[in-house]
Design an enzyme around this catalytic site. Structure first.
Site, PDB file in Angstrom:
ATOM      1  N   HIS B 254       8.941 -49.678  25.946  1.00  0.00           N
ATOM      2  CA  HIS B 254      10.046 -48.957  25.463  1.00  0.00           C
ATOM      3  C   HIS B 254      10.075 -49.672  24.026  1.00  0.00           C
ATOM      4  CE1 HIS B 254      14.183 -46.920  26.138  1.00  0.00           C
ATOM      5  NE2 HIS B 254      14.186 -47.438  25.000  1.00  0.00           N
ATOM      6  N   HIS B 325      16.045 -40.285  27.062  1.00  0.00           N
ATOM      7  CA  HIS B 325      16.704 -40.909  28.334  1.00  0.00           C
ATOM      8  C   HIS B 325      16.443 -39.890  29.565  1.00  0.00           C
ATOM      9  CE1 HIS B 325      20.748 -43.755  27.950  1.00  0.00           C
ATOM     10  NE2 HIS B 325      19.049 -43.797  27.288  1.00  0.00           N
TER      11      HIS B 325
END
Lengths: 280, 1006
Positions: B254, B325
């Site tokens: 990430h 998200h």
């Protein structure tokens, strides 16, 4: 003189920038003032000529839109607000600002001749649709209203952007009394009616009335006509390039500001600024 | 502390409604076809504080209940009052689990303190009770409760028919979080075998592979390191838990984008290519942009900051960032999506010395809302994901006062496994601050004090970054889900922008993935060191261990550096805005990331090792074209009927119900809104804003997304996405010589493993997408200034594994000199001439028509020729010419031609104008009738021109493919022919009804 406008912000108010801008476009000076600067005494409301409570989501609309900011103002700015109104200075609340003014009791306020008593007499509640929506509506103004903000205005298109815009009062008598004083300043109307003939007490269907407001009420004023609030956003049509159909029309010059591109909403702010200028 | 219960319910009577209850009733009808006579609602407040119940009871109408519209009572269960006496059949009470953000509770607490300022420790929790009357007999109360709450973050109590008959009402108690046990930092012995190293990573949710564990192990074997550590009094030869967690966050996929940075061995079995790519990012994204940076003066800041910044005019610069998200939105659609949008707002606020967010974009990919097939365990039905994600983004965007000006919703079965939630934000900042510093450059020096500003740190949000780098399983942790708090963030945003203009900020960044560990860690690279004291960090609840404080991703926080002499004024400003700001660190130049907990050193890592120590991944990529059955249209077809079907396809149908609930015009700047045309329900191609009040100088915002083309070739998918974003922007008159892009890749795991046997193919798809991205962006002179990737979009393992189609969202922002000269998609006036700009080829592979006809059994597959972009430099020339005609006022109507081809584009233009058109598609390209009517060839825009401007328009378009299609008619029907062959004849109101019906999903207004 150049009128000074206090544009409140903080705690989730979010139309403060454009509200400041529209007052400046019609010749006022405007300051974005954090609510706490007034509460703390850093800044004094009495130094200003006009108070604007802009749209937004103060405290996230929790416990009812406008309630918590209304409470802060009702409890911490009571004297300053009372003196401001008693001094005959104009106040406008737009969208969340209207909700705040209703919940502080400044709108519709007491009967003519009385100082603000901060008693809530009406309310704004969830749209019948249950949805927050951004959509353009057609408004018409009561030509006999004492409201100094809407003088000379007949019809206007602008957006509503709210989830809690249904104006209600406990009884029909309450609304009748306001109507008799022409305090039901602005209503949602059917755009297919001739201008000036659109206002009706009959409930208009969704989405002509976007929220199911009693008697299609979009905004009201107090008995003096100085304190005014409405759910739709007149500042959102300060320029014609913000109108949804502006690509359909030639850019022929019209009167007003912005090289002929002045939008219908600007007149409302100009009315108040001119009112202050003439009084001084 | 004692707890007082206050309940509030809407009054019943003339003109008064219980809208909250009504909404539940309508949704049961819309989503499940269940009819309930009436649903009522009660809002409950549990007040834990020292104020006596009697004192609270006296003030119920001052705070909790609005006396005009509501009834309120303290210490009473509303259900026992006469108002509810007429026999409810089911009652369900829903409240938050302990520790979950309760925004209404927070607001109520604030309001409570206005009335009872002495009760400073009071806390309020909220719940909602739903009361059902005349529920169908077969509707199970527990099932119903399941539709009303998410067990991951909420609790529900149910009174079924029997309990209701007994008047045994559910009563939730105050949610007290379990006590957190403070664990002293420990060291973790890495002198162990590989299997144990891997186990440490797995059980600790660290998401570090063996190579990375080895690199960490090696660090602690270094004698210099050991000696330094001994001097600092920290475990000399083993990491502390704080260090290991910090490394895991910083090195997560990430945060470090390890796949995009990897060394890839790429083999193409069709061309015989056998080559090595050293970092897709550096090769195909960064290098082209840096090359373009040499040719223009407006690329101010690319790649290294929280968003990419371009100069917009002499006074202002603009920036944009998009994020995804996905995993949080799969677990809790509402909270996950809300933290997505408010999170990307903070990226803008954290750009340069602070930019102001002025526009949002939202692009979602979901499973079909009418899905009737099986749902894997722990996955929500797509309609519920849609509702939740939409609500989260709506609340996050609207309450923040940021208009949503552009977006898309895409549907495909495979997104059931993982929805994609892309949230983008555009920001603006003065190019120069009042103190003369350029706003896009951060200026921290050693000695600056680092503040944590905004929300507090809690147990929520621990392990978000590492969790999103793992695939979704049944054991996914609930702490990875958070609910955003837009009002806390809005207060912070107001305060930060004032601090910026006062010249108080030397450095600012967002606290997102990885928490303080990432935010301070990244900023410390500027000065080459920092010293953090975790004991100073304000906590939501006591007892958090040091590593938890460092990595927690609790929302609504910025990290801001301030000169020591500005501390007092900075803190006063925070007080004024009622924003918490705490000095937690100091920048140094020691080269070390030094973390203390009070006096004890708990982490001591070289900045260089922290940021550069992660070993490069070595990956294998292998390309073979997938073999798909070809789409072969039937010889005969009723194209009118096909068009009716296509208008109802979720991918094409109007998204008005959803998009209209976003505020798209706050700030009074939106010149082209998401809806256009006479009824304001036609599709907008791109958003146009004029953000400086009184000035018509504009900014265009658009996007492109075409995930299904990946079924044939992910390279073509990437090219199509970019071209679509550009076309959409050209339709409103973008200046193509000043545009910038964002690449957001969402991919299934492309690393070959037992879980991912087809990893080589998925990586080859990524290689091809990147190559096309570079080729098209270079040709369009379109620099990518920021981007993001999300690489583990899979659900489950083995035969039941669901992988999303490789998806690139390409977002674009660019200049528009004057918003008074722009175009919209609606046909305007009868007699206007309709032209097709571009050519229709025989490109029906993976088209929406192919999918529809294959699903309906009218065709055998979706394979074939996917739309390609062979000569992008020619497209650019055409776009430049066309956008100039729009900005010259010659063209007022333009619409992008994409899903559903010419037929759907024309239908949408008729709907927008509520007018008919007469069109002949003969001579519009090399495709057959199917290709010309339904094909999705790139580079095409349909325009309409008034007869008086036609000649000027045609001469401006000379040399560019421009073919007459027909005329806007005074009739109400769309007629399409191919020479003498009649193809389509449909009434505009019929088309509007079909197009608007599919995704309405409101269950009506009344």
């Amino acid at each position: 003189m150049t009128p000074r406008v206090a544009v409140l912000f903080g705690f989730g108010i979010n139309c403060d920038h454009e509200t400041k801008a529209v007052f400046e476009l019609v010749g006022a000076t405007a300051d974005r003032l954090h609510v706490n600067r007034l509460i703390s005494g850093d800044e004094r409301l009495e130094d200003y000529d006009i108070l604007a409570v802009p749209g937004g989501f103060s405290f996230g609309d929790h416990l009812g839109s406008g309630r918590l900011l209304g409470n802060r103002m009702r409890f911490a700015m009571r004297d300053a607000l009372q003196s401001f109104v008693d001094a005959g200075k104009p106040i406008i609340g737009i969208c969340n600002g209207f909700q705040v003014l209703v919940k502080t009791g400044l709108l519709p306020g007491p009967e003519a001749g009385h100082s603000p008593d901060f008693i809530q007499r009406g309310s704004l509640t969830l749209n019948d649709s249950g949805r927050y929506e951004d959509r353009w509506v057609t408004l018409e103004f009561d030509p006999e209203s004492p409201c100094i903000w809407t003088k000379g205005m007949t019809r206007m298109e602008c957006p509503v952007r709210h989830g809690e815009g249904k104006y209600v009062m406990p009884s029909a008598d309450d609304i009748d009394r306001l109507d008799a004083n022409h305090q039901l300043t602005v209503r949602y109307v059917d755009p297919s009616t001739p201008p000036g003939a659109g206002r009706t007490d009959e409930a208009l269907p969704y989405p002509l009335s976007p929220n199911g407001s009693m008697r299609n009420i979009a905004g009201i004023c107090d008995a003096t006509g100085l304190v005014f609030g409405l759910m739709p956003h007149p500042e959102a049509i300060y320029a014609r390039w913000l109108h949804p159909l502006h690509t359909r029309h030639d850019s022929e010059a019209s009167s007003g500001a912005l090289d002929g591109w002045e939008g219908e909403g600007l007149q409302l702010f100009r009315n108040a600024v001119e009112y202050v200028k003439q009084r001084s | 502390m004692p707890v007082t219960r206050v309940e509030v319910t809407p009054r019943q009577g003339e003109g008064m409604r219980d809208v909250r209850g009504d909404v539940v009733r309508r949704q049961l009808k819309a989503d499940h076809n269940i009819s309930v006579a009436k649903v009522r609602s009660i809002c409950g407040y549990l007040i834990s504080g020292e104020t006596p119940s009697e004192a609270i009871a006296e003030r119920v109408d001052d705070l909790f209940a609005d006396p005009i519209i509501e009834l309120g009572a303290a210490n009473t269960t509303m259900l026992t009052t006469p108002s509810f006496g007429d026999g409810p059949e089911t009652v369900i009470t829903v409240g938050f689990k302990p520790g979950v953000t309760d925004n209404p509770g927070k607001a109520a607490t604030d309001g409570f303190l206005t009335l009872f300022p002495a009760d400073g420790d009071a806390k309020i929790a909220t719940y909602t009770t739903y009361v059902f009357y005349d529920l169908p007999a077969d509707c199970d109360a527990n099932w119903l409760a399941g539709t009303l709450h998410n067990g991951l973050i909420e609790r529900a109590l149910v009174a079924d028919r029997a309990a209701c008959a007994d008047q045994s009402w559910p009563e939730l108690t105050f949610p007290t979080p379990p006590e957190q046990v403070f664990i002293e930092p420990q060291s973790i012995d890495l002198e162990c075998d590989d299997a144990t190293l891997e186990e440490i990573s797995t059980t600790g949710l660290l998401a570090l592979n063996l190579n990375e564990m080895h690199a960490i192990q090696a660090h602690y074997r270094d004698e210099t390191v050991r000696q330094q550590r001994t001097e600092m009094g920290i475990s000399p030869n083993a990491p502390t838990d704080v260090e290991l967690e910090c490394l895991a966050q910083t090195w997560s996929e990430h945060c470090k984008h390890k796949i995009f940075a990897s060394r890839i061995h790429h083999v193409d079995h069709e061309t015989g290519e056998d080559t090595v790519v050293d970092s897709l990012f550096k090769t195909h994204i960064m290098k082209p942009t840096h090359d373009m940076q040499k040719d223009v003066d407006w690329l101010l800041s690319v790649f290294h900051d929280n968003s990419g910044v371009i100069a917009w005019d002499d006074k202002w610069s603009v920036c944009m960032k998009a994020e995804t998200h996905n995993s949080p939105s799969a677990l809790d659609p509402y909270g996950g999506a809300m933290t997505g949008i408010v999170g990307v707002n903070r990226d803008i606020l954290g750009t340069g010395l602070g930019a102001r967010p002025i526009a949002n974009t939202d692009v979602f990919c979901f499973g079909p809302p009418d899905w009737e097939g099986q749902l894997p365990d722990n996955l929500f039905h797509p309609s519920r994901v849609l509702r939740g994600v939409h609500a989260g983004v709506r609340v996050g965007g609207n309450e923040s006062g940021i208009p949503t000006v552009n977006g898309a919703i895409v549907f495909d079965d495979r997104y059931i496994g993982k929805p994609l939630v892309y949230c983008g934000t555009v920001g603006i900042m003065p190019r120069q601050l009042p103190d003369g510093r350029p706003s896009h450059v951060k200026t921290p020096v050693a000695g600056d004090i680092v503040y944590m500003v905004g929300g507090r740190v809690g147990y929520d949000g621990i392990h978000g970054a590492t969790f999103s780098s793992l695939e979704l399983t049944e054991e996914s942790p609930s702490s990875a889900v958070q609910i955003g708090d837009p009002i806390t963030q809005k207060k912070m945003l107001d305060m930060v922008l004032e601090a910026r203009d006062a010249g108080l900020i030397t450095c600012i960044t967002d606290n997102g993935a990885g928490g303080l560990s990432s935010s301070i860690g990244e900023m410390a690279e500027y000065t080459n060191g920092c010293e953090i004291d975790l004991a100073k960090v304000p906590l939501k609840q006591a007892g958090l261990s040091p590593w938890e404080i460092l990595v927690s991703e609790s929302q609504e926080r910025m990290t801001i550096a301030v000169k020591p002499e500005d501390q007092a004024i900075f803190e006063a400003l925070a007080d004024l805005h009622e924003v918490e700001a705490t000095a937690v660190a100091t920048f140094t130049s020691t080269g070390m990331f030094h973390v203390r907990y009070a006096d004890a050193t708990v982490a001591y890592l070289p900045i260089e090792f922290l940021h550069e120590g992660v070993p490069q991944l070595q990956l294998e990529s292998e390309w073979r074209s997938p073999e798909l059955p070809s789409f072969v249209p039937p010889s005969e077809a009723d194209h009118s009927e096909l068009l009716q079907g296509m208008l109802q396809r979720p991918n094409i149908a109007s998204k008005e119900t959803w998009v209209r609930q976003y505020d798209h015009e706050v700030i009074a700047q939106t010149a082209i809104k998401p809806f256009v045309g006479v009824e304001r329900d036609g599709p907008g191609d791109a958003g146009v804003i004029a953000p400086i009040h009184g000035d018509p100088h504009g900014l265009v915002i658009s996007c492109g997304i075409a995930p299904r083309y990946s079924d044939i070739d992910a390279g073509a998918m990437a090219a199509a996405s970019i071209d679509e974003a550009v076309r959409n922007a050209v339709c409103v008159g973008l200046d193509v010589d000043k545009m910038a892009g964002l690449d957001n890749f969402c991919w299934p795991d492309p690393i070959e493993s037992t879980k991912t046997p087809d990893g080589r193919f998925k990586l080859a798809q990524l290689v091809r997408a990147n190559r096309e991205l570079e080729r098209v962006c270079r040709a369009y002179r379109l620099p990518c200034v920021s981007g993001k990737d999300s690489m583990k979009n899979d659900y489950g393992t083995g035969p039941d594994k669901i992988s999303i189609p490789p998806t690139l969202l390409f977002s674009l922002f660019g200049d528009h000199p004057d918003v008074r000269k722009t175009a919209t998609s609606d046909f305007k006036f009868a007699g206007d001439k309709i032209y097709l700009v571009g050519e229709s080829k025989q490109e029906l592979g993976a088209s929406e028509l192919a999918f529809m006809m294959t699903e309906n059994g009218q065709a055998g597959g979706v394979g074939g020729h996917v739309p390609l972009l062979p000569h992008p430099e020619q497209n650019l020339a055409t776009y430049r010419a066309l956008s100039q005609t729009i900005r010259a006022g010659l063209v007022r109507t333009a619409h992008d031609c994409s899903e559903g081809g010419v037929a759907v584009a024309l239908a949408e233009m008729c709907i927008g104008g509520r007018t008919g058109a007469t069109v002949d598609i003969d001579g519009t390209g090399s495709g057959d009738v199917w290709g010309r009517l339904w094909g999705e060839s790139l580079g095409r825009i349909i325009v309409a021109v008034s007869p008086e401007n036609e000649e000027t328009f045609l001469s401006a378009m000379k040399g560019h493919p421009t073919t007459v299609l027909g005329t806007v008619s005074a009739s109400s029907s769309l007629t399409i022919t191919d020479g003498d062959d009649q193809l389509v004849e449909l009434d505009v109101e019929t088309m509007a009804g079909l197009w608007k019906g599919t995704l309405d999903l409101t269950g009506g207004v009344i």
